[in-house]
Design a protein around this motif. Structure first.
Motif, PDB file in Angstrom:
ATOM      1  N   VAL A  49       0.820  -0.950   0.288  1.00  0.00           N
ATOM      2  CA  VAL A  49      -0.020   0.040   0.091  1.00  0.00           C
ATOM      3  C   VAL A  49       1.146   0.974  -0.466  1.00  0.00           C
ATOM      4  CG1 VAL A  49      -1.284   1.253   0.803  1.00  0.00           C
ATOM      5  CG2 VAL A  49      -1.773  -1.109   0.862  1.00  0.00           C
ATOM      6  N   MET A  50       1.468   1.336   0.349  1.00  0.00           N
ATOM      7  CA  MET A  50       2.874   2.323   0.503  1.00  0.00           C
ATOM      8  C   MET A  50       3.488   3.061  -0.901  1.00  0.00           C
ATOM      9  SD  MET A  50       6.491   2.626   2.811  1.00  0.00           S
ATOM     10  CE  MET A  50       7.214   1.984   2.792  1.00  0.00           C
ATOM     11  N   THR A  51       3.598   1.593  -1.479  1.00  0.00           N
ATOM     12  CA  THR A  51       4.704   2.067  -2.494  1.00  0.00           C
ATOM     13  C   THR A  51       3.855   2.263  -3.599  1.00  0.00           C
ATOM     14  OG1 THR A  51       6.189  -0.021  -2.441  1.00  0.00           O
ATOM     15  CG2 THR A  51       5.391   0.413  -4.744  1.00  0.00           C
ATOM     16  N   ALA A  52       2.578   1.277  -3.077  1.00  0.00           N
ATOM     17  CA  ALA A  52       1.164   2.656  -4.286  1.00  0.00           C
ATOM     18  C   ALA A  52       0.830   3.812  -3.891  1.00  0.00           C
ATOM     19  CB  ALA A  52       0.091   1.245  -4.499  1.00  0.00           C
ATOM     20  N   LEU A  53       1.210   4.546  -2.888  1.00  0.00           N
ATOM     21  CA  LEU A  53       0.390   5.756  -1.964  1.00  0.00           C
ATOM     22  C   LEU A  53       1.477   6.605  -2.931  1.00  0.00           C
ATOM     23  CD1 LEU A  53      -0.465   7.168  -0.180  1.00  0.00           C
ATOM     24  CD2 LEU A  53       0.373   6.288   1.340  1.00  0.00           C
ATOM     25  N   PHE A  54       2.952   5.845  -2.399  1.00  0.00           N
ATOM     26  CA  PHE A  54       3.903   6.987  -2.919  1.00  0.00           C
ATOM     27  C   PHE A  54       3.880   6.932  -4.036  1.00  0.00           C
ATOM     28  CE2 PHE A  54       5.230   6.452   1.444  1.00  0.00           C
ATOM     29  CZ  PHE A  54       6.392   7.946   1.334  1.00  0.00           C
ATOM     30  N   GLY A  55       4.035   6.542  -5.424  1.00  0.00           N
ATOM     31  CA  GLY A  55       3.907   6.406  -6.729  1.00  0.00           C
ATOM     32  C   GLY A  55       2.816   6.866  -7.089  1.00  0.00           C
ATOM     33  N   SER A  56       1.808   6.357  -6.641  1.00  0.00           N
ATOM     34  CA  SER A  56       0.876   7.362  -7.138  1.00  0.00           C
ATOM     35  C   SER A  56       0.623   9.658  -6.870  1.00  0.00           C
ATOM     36  CB  SER A  56      -0.614   6.535  -6.752  1.00  0.00           C
ATOM     37  OG  SER A  56      -0.612   5.495  -7.494  1.00  0.00           O
ATOM     38  N   SER A  57       0.873   9.295  -5.684  1.00  0.00           N
ATOM     39  CA  SER A  57       1.077  10.538  -5.505  1.00  0.00           C
ATOM     40  C   SER A  57       1.779  11.404  -5.657  1.00  0.00           C
ATOM     41  CB  SER A  57       1.107  10.535  -3.849  1.00  0.00           C
ATOM     42  OG  SER A  57       2.583   9.962  -3.273  1.00  0.00           O
ATOM     43  N   THR A  58       2.813  11.056  -6.169  1.00  0.00           N
ATOM     44  CA  THR A  58       3.727  11.915  -6.890  1.00  0.00           C
ATOM     45  C   THR A  58       4.403  12.194  -8.710  1.00  0.00           C
ATOM     46  OG1 THR A  58       5.992   9.658  -6.726  1.00  0.00           O
ATOM     47  CG2 THR A  58       5.958  11.153  -4.897  1.00  0.00           C
ATOM     48  N   VAL A  59       3.075  10.758  -9.541  1.00  0.00           N
ATOM     49  CA  VAL A  59       3.631  11.065 -11.320  1.00  0.00           C
ATOM     50  C   VAL A  59       2.784  13.045 -11.207  1.00  0.00           C
ATOM     51  CG1 VAL A  59       2.058   8.745 -10.345  1.00  0.00           C
ATOM     52  CG2 VAL A  59       0.669  10.794 -10.914  1.00  0.00           C
ATOM     53  N   GLY A  60       2.259  13.728 -10.149  1.00  0.00           N
ATOM     54  CA  GLY A  60       1.783  14.274 -10.964  1.00  0.00           C
ATOM     55  C   GLY A  60       3.590  15.437 -11.226  1.00  0.00           C
ATOM     56  N   SER A  61       4.672  15.070  -9.823  1.00  0.00           N
ATOM     57  CA  SER A  61       5.754  15.848 -10.996  1.00  0.00           C
ATOM     58  C   SER A  61       5.714  15.712 -11.764  1.00  0.00           C
ATOM     59  CB  SER A  61       6.350  15.308  -9.975  1.00  0.00           C
ATOM     60  OG  SER A  61       6.673  14.073 -10.009  1.00  0.00           O
ATOM     61  N   ASN A  62       5.748  14.337 -13.045  1.00  0.00           N
ATOM     62  CA  ASN A  62       5.867  13.891 -14.670  1.00  0.00           C
ATOM     63  C   ASN A  62       5.301  15.303 -15.806  1.00  0.00           C
ATOM     64  OD1 ASN A  62       7.362  11.731 -13.534  1.00  0.00           O
ATOM     65  ND2 ASN A  62       5.825  10.083 -13.214  1.00  0.00           N
ATOM     66  N   LEU A  63       3.982  14.899 -14.761  1.00  0.00           N
ATOM     67  CA  LEU A  63       2.903  16.040 -15.492  1.00  0.00           C
ATOM     68  C   LEU A  63       4.000  17.527 -16.124  1.00  0.00           C
ATOM     69  CD1 LEU A  63       0.435  16.689 -17.340  1.00  0.00           C
ATOM     70  CD2 LEU A  63      -1.028  16.630 -15.050  1.00  0.00           C
ATOM     71  N   LEU A  64       3.772  17.811 -14.681  1.00  0.00           N
ATOM     72  CA  LEU A  64       4.643  19.556 -14.567  1.00  0.00           C
ATOM     73  C   LEU A  64       6.079  19.536 -14.864  1.00  0.00           C
ATOM     74  CD1 LEU A  64       4.592  19.549 -10.093  1.00  0.00           C
ATOM     75  CD2 LEU A  64       3.555  21.139 -12.568  1.00  0.00           C
ATOM     76  N   TYR A  65       6.783  18.443 -15.344  1.00  0.00           N
ATOM     77  CA  TYR A  65       7.613  18.400 -16.041  1.00  0.00           C
ATOM     78  C   TYR A  65       7.052  18.888 -17.453  1.00  0.00           C
ATOM     79  CZ  TYR A  65      11.472  17.103 -19.300  1.00  0.00           C
ATOM     80  OH  TYR A  65      12.803  16.953 -19.611  1.00  0.00           O
ATOM     81  N   GLU A  66       6.097  17.451 -18.110  1.00  0.00           N
ATOM     82  CA  GLU A  66       5.171  17.578 -19.083  1.00  0.00           C
ATOM     83  C   GLU A  66       4.923  19.160 -19.754  1.00  0.00           C
ATOM     84  OE1 GLU A  66       3.097  14.292 -20.159  1.00  0.00           O
ATOM     85  OE2 GLU A  66       4.408  12.851 -19.896  1.00  0.00           O
ATOM     86  N   MET A  67       4.197  19.442 -19.025  1.00  0.00           N
ATOM     87  CA  MET A  67       3.665  21.568 -18.911  1.00  0.00           C
ATOM     88  C   MET A  67       4.739  22.191 -19.473  1.00  0.00           C
ATOM     89  SD  MET A  67       0.468  21.509 -16.707  1.00  0.00           S
ATOM     90  CE  MET A  67       1.764  20.348 -15.392  1.00  0.00           C
ATOM     91  N   GLN A  68       6.168  21.870 -18.637  1.00  0.00           N
ATOM     92  CA  GLN A  68       7.333  22.845 -18.594  1.00  0.00           C
ATOM     93  C   GLN A  68       8.031  22.554 -20.346  1.00  0.00           C
ATOM     94  OE1 GLN A  68       9.765  21.890 -15.516  1.00  0.00           O
ATOM     95  NE2 GLN A  68       8.893  23.045 -14.246  1.00  0.00           N
ATOM     96  N   THR A  69       7.802  21.049 -20.693  1.00  0.00           N
ATOM     97  CA  THR A  69       8.656  21.122 -21.621  1.00  0.00           C
ATOM     98  C   THR A  69       7.764  21.102 -22.907  1.00  0.00           C
ATOM     99  OG1 THR A  69       8.169  18.957 -21.544  1.00  0.00           O
ATOM    100  CG2 THR A  69      10.250  19.612 -20.987  1.00  0.00           C
ATOM    101  N   GLY A  70       6.177  21.567 -22.952  1.00  0.00           N
ATOM    102  CA  GLY A  70       5.018  21.484 -24.275  1.00  0.00           C
ATOM    103  C   GLY A  70       4.480  20.023 -24.271  1.00  0.00           C
ATOM    104  N   ALA A  71       5.614  19.380 -23.702  1.00  0.00           N
ATOM    105  CA  ALA A  71       4.748  17.259 -24.157  1.00  0.00           C
ATOM    106  C   ALA A  71       3.267  17.719 -23.939  1.00  0.00           C
ATOM    107  CB  ALA A  71       5.644  16.538 -24.026  1.00  0.00           C
ATOM    108  N   HIS A  72       2.509  18.364 -22.477  1.00  0.00           N
ATOM    109  CA  HIS A  72       1.592  17.866 -22.243  1.00  0.00           C
ATOM    110  C   HIS A  72       1.224  19.244 -23.350  1.00  0.00           C
ATOM    111  CE1 HIS A  72      -1.815  17.951 -20.090  1.00  0.00           C
ATOM    112  NE2 HIS A  72      -1.621  18.394 -19.951  1.00  0.00           N
ATOM    113  N   GLU A  73       1.033  19.669 -23.974  1.00  0.00           N
ATOM    114  CA  GLU A  73      -0.085  20.341 -25.035  1.00  0.00           C
ATOM    115  C   GLU A  73       0.031  20.162 -26.464  1.00  0.00           C
ATOM    116  OE1 GLU A  73       2.333  21.897 -22.614  1.00  0.00           O
ATOM    117  OE2 GLU A  73       1.037  22.759 -21.240  1.00  0.00           O
TER     118      GLU A  73
END
Length: 273
Positions: A86-110
């Motif tokens: 559960v802890m592994t799922a909690l840490f992994g799922s709750s931090t995935v937004g950081s990848n999206l932040l990087y994609e928004m900075q590079t334009g990949a999200h758009e």
């Protein structure tokens, strides 16, 4: 004279099937996109698999010495191993937004937003990547711990991982929604994530039983959805399937999924404006 248009009775069913097929295809595309960088970097993959084992090796003996015979069920490993998952799922799922932040900075999200992929598949596909990693970690953890006395109940273990996948997709969607909300102040992502993460962990009884804790902590734990997820995982990995504990865990996981997708899809649509 007016013309009458007849609609085939199977049209609605066909449309719904096509929508499900499109969603599954879109989700698969996003999932493979997320998995490729991880497969190209074997070091991070190996480190992610070994990390829970290291945590068990360091924290497990402490629990064995201080909680032996006092944990529910009497087996420290049977109580602690599901919590690690559960802890592994909690840490992994709750931090995935950081990848999206990087994609928004590079334009990949758009660039992803202008594709015909559905907004829900962008959330579910990304969150499922963490569940793939969790599945590999779970297999490794169980294989390592069985010789040390951990009892494996295959049906309960499969259902436990499925329950974690539902919870993880919901939590991952909330993480993406948070990333979108703070995209202009990306440092706020970690402030909010850490502020909520550790209280949720402690109040779920994940690392230490709350039965001997103060009354106010026991009361707060009842309002923590993670408490019901942890209890359900411990029951499932102990072979208990048709119990009220598991049912409450399913309710908590489905509620997290529903809220996460609703908030996440709304955030995705707003980010496209």
């Amino acid at each position: 004279m007016s013309a009458t248009t007849l609609t085939p009775t199977g049209a609605v069913t066909t449309d719904s099937r096509m929508e499900r097929s499109s969603f599954a295809r879109d989700t698969g595309i996003v999932l493979m996109r997320e998995l490729r960088p991880m497969l190209r970097d074997p070091f991070s993959l190996v480190f992610g698999l070994v990390q829970p084992i290291v945590f068990l090796a360091l924290f497990g003996p402490l629990l064995g010495g201080s909680l032996a015979g006092s944990v529910p069920g009497g087996s420290v490993w049977q109580w602690f191993v599901p919590a690690i998952l559960v802890m592994t799922a909690l840490f992994g799922s709750s931090t995935v937004g950081s990848n999206l932040l990087y994609e928004m900075q590079t334009g990949a999200h758009e660039r992803m937003l202008v594709t015909p992929l559905s907004r829900s598949s962008l959330l579910v596909g990304r969150a499922l990547k963490e569940m793939v990693t969790l599945g590999a970690q779970a297999v490794l953890i169980v294989a390592v711990m069985v010789p040390f006395g951990f009892r494996l109940y295959p049906a309960g273990a499969v259902l436990g991982l499925a329950l974690l996948a539902v919870f993880g997709i919901g939590l991952g969607s909330l993480s993406y929604a948070l990333a979108i909300a703070v995209r202009k102040q990306d440092w706020m992502f970690w402030v909010v994530q850490q502020t909520f993460l550790f209280p949720l962990m402690i109040l779920s009884g994940m690392l230490l039983p709350l039965e001997s804790g103060p009354g106010w902590m026991q009361v707060l734990s009842r309002f923590n959805p993670l408490t019901y997820i942890v209890d359900a995982e411990r029951a499932l990995f102990s072979g208990e399937i048709a119990t009220a504990t598991v049912a409450w865990g399913v309710v908590a996981a489905v509620a997290t999924l529903a809220v996460g997708l609703a908030v996440g899809i709304r955030g995705m649509r707003r980010s496209a404006d």
